[in-house]
Motif scaffolding. Structure first.
Motif, PDB file in Angstrom:
ATOM      1  N   LYS A  14      12.261 -28.326  36.433  1.00 62.08           N
ATOM      2  CA  LYS A  14      11.745 -28.914  35.197  1.00 62.08           C
ATOM      3  C   LYS A  14      10.324 -29.407  35.399  1.00 62.08           C
ATOM      4  O   LYS A  14       9.866 -29.616  36.518  1.00 62.08           O
ATOM      5  CB  LYS A  14      12.628 -30.056  34.711  1.00 62.08           C
ATOM      6  N   ILE A  15       9.656 -29.583  34.261  1.00 63.92           N
ATOM      7  CA  ILE A  15       8.326 -30.175  34.245  1.00 63.92           C
ATOM      8  C   ILE A  15       8.292 -31.156  33.077  1.00 63.92           C
ATOM      9  O   ILE A  15       8.771 -30.850  31.985  1.00 63.92           O
ATOM     10  CB  ILE A  15       7.214 -29.109  34.137  1.00 63.92           C
ATOM     11  N   VAL A  16       7.765 -32.352  33.318  1.00 66.18           N
ATOM     12  CA  VAL A  16       7.775 -33.413  32.319  1.00 66.18           C
ATOM     13  C   VAL A  16       6.355 -33.623  31.802  1.00 66.18           C
ATOM     14  O   VAL A  16       5.426 -33.831  32.582  1.00 66.18           O
ATOM     15  CB  VAL A  16       8.329 -34.725  32.916  1.00 66.18           C
ATOM     16  N   PHE A  17       6.218 -33.562  30.476  1.00 64.67           N
ATOM     17  CA  PHE A  17       4.949 -33.838  29.809  1.00 64.67           C
ATOM     18  C   PHE A  17       5.040 -35.217  29.165  1.00 64.67           C
ATOM     19  O   PHE A  17       6.084 -35.867  29.199  1.00 64.67           O
ATOM     20  CB  PHE A  17       4.665 -32.776  28.737  1.00 64.67           C
ATOM     21  N   GLU A  18       3.976 -35.651  28.529  1.00 65.03           N
ATOM     22  CA  GLU A  18       3.956 -36.966  27.894  1.00 65.03           C
ATOM     23  C   GLU A  18       5.016 -37.093  26.796  1.00 65.03           C
ATOM     24  O   GLU A  18       5.672 -38.114  26.673  1.00 65.03           O
ATOM     25  CB  GLU A  18       2.565 -37.226  27.302  1.00 65.03           C
ATOM     26  N   LYS A  19       5.216 -36.031  25.990  1.00 59.90           N
ATOM     27  CA  LYS A  19       6.107 -36.118  24.833  1.00 59.90           C
ATOM     28  C   LYS A  19       7.380 -35.287  24.938  1.00 59.90           C
ATOM     29  O   LYS A  19       8.225 -35.352  24.048  1.00 59.90           O
ATOM     30  CB  LYS A  19       5.351 -35.694  23.575  1.00 59.90           C
ATOM     31  N   PHE A  20       7.530 -34.478  25.972  1.00 58.01           N
ATOM     32  CA  PHE A  20       8.719 -33.633  26.098  1.00 58.01           C
ATOM     33  C   PHE A  20       8.834 -33.109  27.515  1.00 58.01           C
ATOM     34  O   PHE A  20       7.932 -33.265  28.326  1.00 58.01           O
ATOM     35  CB  PHE A  20       8.682 -32.473  25.097  1.00 58.01           C
ATOM     36  N   LEU A  21       9.988 -32.478  27.790  1.00 56.25           N
ATOM     37  CA  LEU A  21      10.151 -31.810  29.074  1.00 56.25           C
ATOM     38  C   LEU A  21      10.583 -30.377  28.832  1.00 56.25           C
ATOM     39  O   LEU A  21      11.191 -30.057  27.813  1.00 56.25           O
ATOM     40  CB  LEU A  21      11.128 -32.553  29.987  1.00 56.25           C
ATOM     41  N   LEU A  22      10.236 -29.517  29.765  1.00 60.92           N
ATOM     42  CA  LEU A  22      10.690 -28.131  29.769  1.00 60.92           C
ATOM     43  C   LEU A  22      11.420 -27.904  31.078  1.00 60.92           C
ATOM     44  O   LEU A  22      11.062 -28.486  32.103  1.00 60.92           O
ATOM     45  CB  LEU A  22       9.508 -27.166  29.671  1.00 60.92           C
ATOM     46  N   SER A  23      12.458 -27.067  31.031  1.00 59.95           N
ATOM     47  CA  SER A  23      13.208 -26.791  32.246  1.00 59.95           C
ATOM     48  C   SER A  23      13.753 -25.371  32.205  1.00 59.95           C
ATOM     49  O   SER A  23      13.579 -24.654  31.222  1.00 59.95           O
ATOM     50  CB  SER A  23      14.349 -27.800  32.417  1.00 59.95           C
ATOM     51  N   ILE A  24      14.446 -25.008  33.268  1.00 59.80           N
ATOM     52  CA  ILE A  24      15.083 -23.692  33.306  1.00 59.80           C
ATOM     53  C   ILE A  24      16.486 -23.751  32.707  1.00 59.80           C
ATOM     54  O   ILE A  24      17.141 -22.729  32.579  1.00 59.80           O
ATOM     55  CB  ILE A  24      15.121 -23.121  34.740  1.00 59.80           C
ATOM     56  N   GLN A  25      16.936 -24.950  32.309  1.00 62.77           N
ATOM     57  CA  GLN A  25      18.242 -25.113  31.669  1.00 62.77           C
ATOM     58  C   GLN A  25      18.161 -24.642  30.219  1.00 62.77           C
ATOM     59  O   GLN A  25      17.152 -24.841  29.543  1.00 62.77           O
ATOM     60  CB  GLN A  25      18.696 -26.572  31.733  1.00 62.77           C
TER      61      GLN A  25
END
Length: 121
Positions: A14-25
């Motif tokens: 996963k990668i966490v941004f200021e307003k959301f996260l993205l992941s492989i899930q």
């Protein structure tokens, strides 16, 4: 992971941004790029020196409106997408514009570009 542009890479879920996260899930693996294409994330990699972060994934090839009345769904950033590219590709993290919500719909995917999930670039 070996050798994209001659560097060693580490893999992350996963990668966490200021307003959301993205992941492989599955719940968090869909994003829209600056060029308005939509990508399903399969891997997140960071160069050994930490200077470069890339998404690895597949891009949708076709987009259409989910409905057309009372207005086109695309006016509300809602689309049906289909036909994922078979080939995995990589995108620099700076190409991410929005997180998308993705739902299976028949043999396609329904997605909504996140209103509150715009990345500050």
């Amino acid at each position: 992971m070996e050798n994209i542009s001659g560097d060693r890479w580490q893999q992350f879920e996963k990668i966490v941004f200021e307003k959301f996260l993205l992941s492989i899930q599955d719940a968090d693996n869909c994003c829209a790029l600056i060029d308005k294409s939509v990508v399903i994330i399969r891997n997140i990699i960071v160069s050994s020196k930490g200077k470069c972060i890339k998404l690895i994934g597949n891009k949708f090839l076709t987009y259409e409106d989910f409905y057309t009345s009372p207005c086109k769904s695309s006016k509300l950033n809602i689309y049906l997408a289909s036909y994922l590219e078979n080939e995995l590709k990589s995108w620099d993290i700076n190409e991410i514009a929005y997180k998308c919500m993705k739902l299976s719909y028949k043999t396609k995917f329904l997605f909504k570009v996140g209103v509150h999930c715009k990345r500050n670039i």
